[in-house]
Design a protein around this motif. Structure first.
Motif, PDB file in Angstrom:
ATOM      1  N   GLY A   1       1.276  -1.545  -0.076  1.00 23.56           N
ATOM      2  CA  GLY A   1       0.118  -0.111  -0.076  1.00 23.56           C
ATOM      3  C   GLY A   1       0.628   1.016   0.233  1.00 23.56           C
ATOM      4  N   LEU A   2       2.034   1.202   0.342  1.00 27.51           N
ATOM      5  CA  LEU A   2       3.078   2.263   0.251  1.00 27.51           C
ATOM      6  C   LEU A   2       3.333   2.580  -0.769  1.00 27.51           C
ATOM      7  N   ILE A   3       3.632   1.303  -1.200  1.00 28.90           N
ATOM      8  CA  ILE A   3       4.205   1.513  -2.763  1.00 28.90           C
ATOM      9  C   ILE A   3       3.196   1.967  -4.226  1.00 28.90           C
TER      10      ILE A   3
ATOM     11  N   LYS B   1       0.748   4.168   5.687  1.00 31.86           N
ATOM     12  CA  LYS B   1       1.557   2.932   6.825  1.00 31.86           C
ATOM     13  C   LYS B   1       2.235   1.821   6.007  1.00 31.86           C
ATOM     14  N   ALA B   2       2.737   0.954   6.695  1.00 34.02           N
ATOM     15  CA  ALA B   2       2.582  -1.035   6.551  1.00 34.02           C
ATOM     16  C   ALA B   2       1.723  -0.931   7.578  1.00 34.02           C
ATOM     17  N   VAL B   3       1.063  -2.210   7.518  1.00 34.39           N
ATOM     18  CA  VAL B   3       0.395  -2.980   8.279  1.00 34.39           C
ATOM     19  C   VAL B   3       0.854  -4.131   8.529  1.00 34.39           C
ATOM     20  N   ASN B   4       0.211  -4.614   9.583  1.00 31.85           N
ATOM     21  CA  ASN B   4       0.614  -5.572  10.416  1.00 31.85           C
ATOM     22  C   ASN B   4      -0.442  -6.824   9.989  1.00 31.85           C
ATOM     23  N   MET B   5       0.039  -7.825   9.985  1.00 29.27           N
ATOM     24  CA  MET B   5      -0.665  -8.784  10.133  1.00 29.27           C
ATOM     25  C   MET B   5      -0.848 -10.360  10.291  1.00 29.27           C
ATOM     26  N   VAL B   6      -1.385 -11.383  10.217  1.00 31.19           N
ATOM     27  CA  VAL B   6      -1.250 -12.279  10.272  1.00 31.19           C
ATOM     28  C   VAL B   6      -1.551 -13.368   9.278  1.00 31.19           C
ATOM     29  N   GLN B   7      -1.164 -14.381   8.213  1.00 32.80           N
ATOM     30  CA  GLN B   7      -1.223 -14.696   7.406  1.00 32.80           C
ATOM     31  C   GLN B   7      -0.479 -16.235   6.493  1.00 32.80           C
ATOM     32  N   ALA B   8      -0.792 -16.320   5.552  1.00 32.77           N
ATOM     33  CA  ALA B   8      -0.249 -18.124   5.537  1.00 32.77           C
ATOM     34  C   ALA B   8       0.950 -18.057   5.357  1.00 32.77           C
ATOM     35  N   ARG B   9       1.949 -18.997   5.928  1.00 28.99           N
ATOM     36  CA  ARG B   9       3.426 -19.007   5.861  1.00 28.99           C
ATOM     37  C   ARG B   9       3.777 -19.195   3.894  1.00 28.99           C
ATOM     38  N   GLN B  10       5.027 -18.723   3.270  1.00 29.72           N
ATOM     39  CA  GLN B  10       5.550 -18.783   2.349  1.00 29.72           C
ATOM     40  C   GLN B  10       6.771 -20.337   2.466  1.00 29.72           C
ATOM     41  N   GLU B  11       6.190 -21.012   2.129  1.00 26.32           N
ATOM     42  CA  GLU B  11       7.550 -22.330   3.059  1.00 26.32           C
ATOM     43  C   GLU B  11       8.674 -21.782   1.777  1.00 26.32           C
ATOM     44  N   ASP B  12       9.678 -22.903   2.290  1.00 28.42           N
ATOM     45  CA  ASP B  12      11.228 -22.773   1.748  1.00 28.42           C
ATOM     46  C   ASP B  12      10.886 -23.021   0.010  1.00 28.42           C
TER      47      ASP B  12
ATOM     48  N   TYR C   1      -6.742  -2.104 -12.910  1.00 25.97           N
ATOM     49  CA  TYR C   1      -6.060  -2.761 -11.353  1.00 25.97           C
ATOM     50  C   TYR C   1      -6.429  -1.102 -11.193  1.00 25.97           C
ATOM     51  N   ASN C   2      -6.813  -1.121  -9.933  1.00 20.18           N
ATOM     52  CA  ASN C   2      -7.243  -0.289  -9.916  1.00 20.18           C
ATOM     53  C   ASN C   2      -7.171  -0.196  -8.047  1.00 20.18           C
ATOM     54  N   PRO C   3      -5.308  -0.127  -7.439  1.00 17.71           N
ATOM     55  CA  PRO C   3      -5.294   0.156  -6.283  1.00 17.71           C
ATOM     56  C   PRO C   3      -6.512   0.040  -4.979  1.00 17.71           C
ATOM     57  N   LYS C   4      -6.914   0.934  -5.070  1.00 18.43           N
ATOM     58  CA  LYS C   4      -8.575   1.684  -4.261  1.00 18.43           C
ATOM     59  C   LYS C   4      -9.308   0.318  -3.659  1.00 18.43           C
ATOM     60  N   LYS C   5      -9.145  -0.226  -5.524  1.00 16.68           N
ATOM     61  CA  LYS C   5     -10.175  -1.572  -4.840  1.00 16.68           C
ATOM     62  C   LYS C   5      -9.382  -2.368  -4.735  1.00 16.68           C
ATOM     63  N   SER C   6      -8.135  -2.614  -5.266  1.00 14.85           N
ATOM     64  CA  SER C   6      -7.523  -4.355  -4.924  1.00 14.85           C
ATOM     65  C   SER C   6      -7.908  -5.008  -3.856  1.00 14.85           C
ATOM     66  N   LEU C   7      -7.970  -6.260  -3.790  1.00 15.54           N
ATOM     67  CA  LEU C   7      -8.038  -6.998  -2.979  1.00 15.54           C
ATOM     68  C   LEU C   7      -7.174  -7.080  -1.875  1.00 15.54           C
ATOM     69  N   SER C   8      -5.752  -7.105  -2.014  1.00 18.32           N
ATOM     70  CA  SER C   8      -4.999  -6.851  -0.643  1.00 18.32           C
ATOM     71  C   SER C   8      -5.486  -5.325   0.056  1.00 18.32           C
ATOM     72  N   TRP C   9      -5.833  -4.565  -0.599  1.00 21.37           N
ATOM     73  CA  TRP C   9      -5.717  -2.938   0.021  1.00 21.37           C
ATOM     74  C   TRP C   9      -7.083  -3.686   1.150  1.00 21.37           C
TER      75      TRP C   9
END
Length: 139
Positions: free
Chosen positions: A61-63, A69-80, A116-124
């Motif tokens: 979201g900063l980019i 500000k960055a957003v702290n959260m808990v998510q699924a891990r990315q494996e090795d 793609y619209n950043p304000k409508k993005s799923l991640s945001w």
């Protein structure tokens, strides 16, 4: 009084609907674990998957200029191996269990840079759901 579910709100704001696609493009999205709302992650914890989750910081979201500000959260891990912890043999193990996080339920290979619209993005829209928990996750 909240009458709309978080999932319905994100669907409405993003314009996306639940979809299932097993094409190579959609499978390749599983290199990055799909984002879940606090509700999604709570369901994963209740189902016994807490050992496959990790604290993370969402800074896209900063980019994209949707947050300062960055957003702290808990998510699924990315494996090795470079894949989401829940990705096996070409599909998400959470799908048939009804536990797939919101981004995975609504994401599809049809998203292109020109629509793609950043304000409508799923991640945001998902990251915003973590903002009320921001201080709790920092400690």
């Amino acid at each position: 009084m909240k009458t709309e579910s978080t999932f319905s709100y994100i669907m409405r704001k993003s314009g996306r609907k639940p979809t299932v696609c097993g094409c190579k493009q959609c499978q390749s999205q599983c290199h990055t674990p799909c984002l879940g709302t606090p509700e999604d992650i709570g369901k994963l914890i209740e189902a016994g998957y807490s050992d496959r989750l990790a604290s993370t910081v969402w800074a896209v979201g900063l980019i994209n200029g949707v947050t300062d500000k960055a957003v702290n959260m808990v998510q699924a891990r990315q494996e090795d191996n470079g894949w989401c912890t829940f990705y096996h043999d070409g599909k998400c193990e959470l799908h048939d269990k009804g536990l797939k996080p919101t981004e995975g339920r609504l994401s599809h290979h049809s998203l292109r840079q020109d629509n793609y619209n950043p304000k409508k993005s799923l991640s945001w829209l998902i990251a915003k759901e973590w903002l009320p928990l921001q201080d709790k996750l920092k400690s």
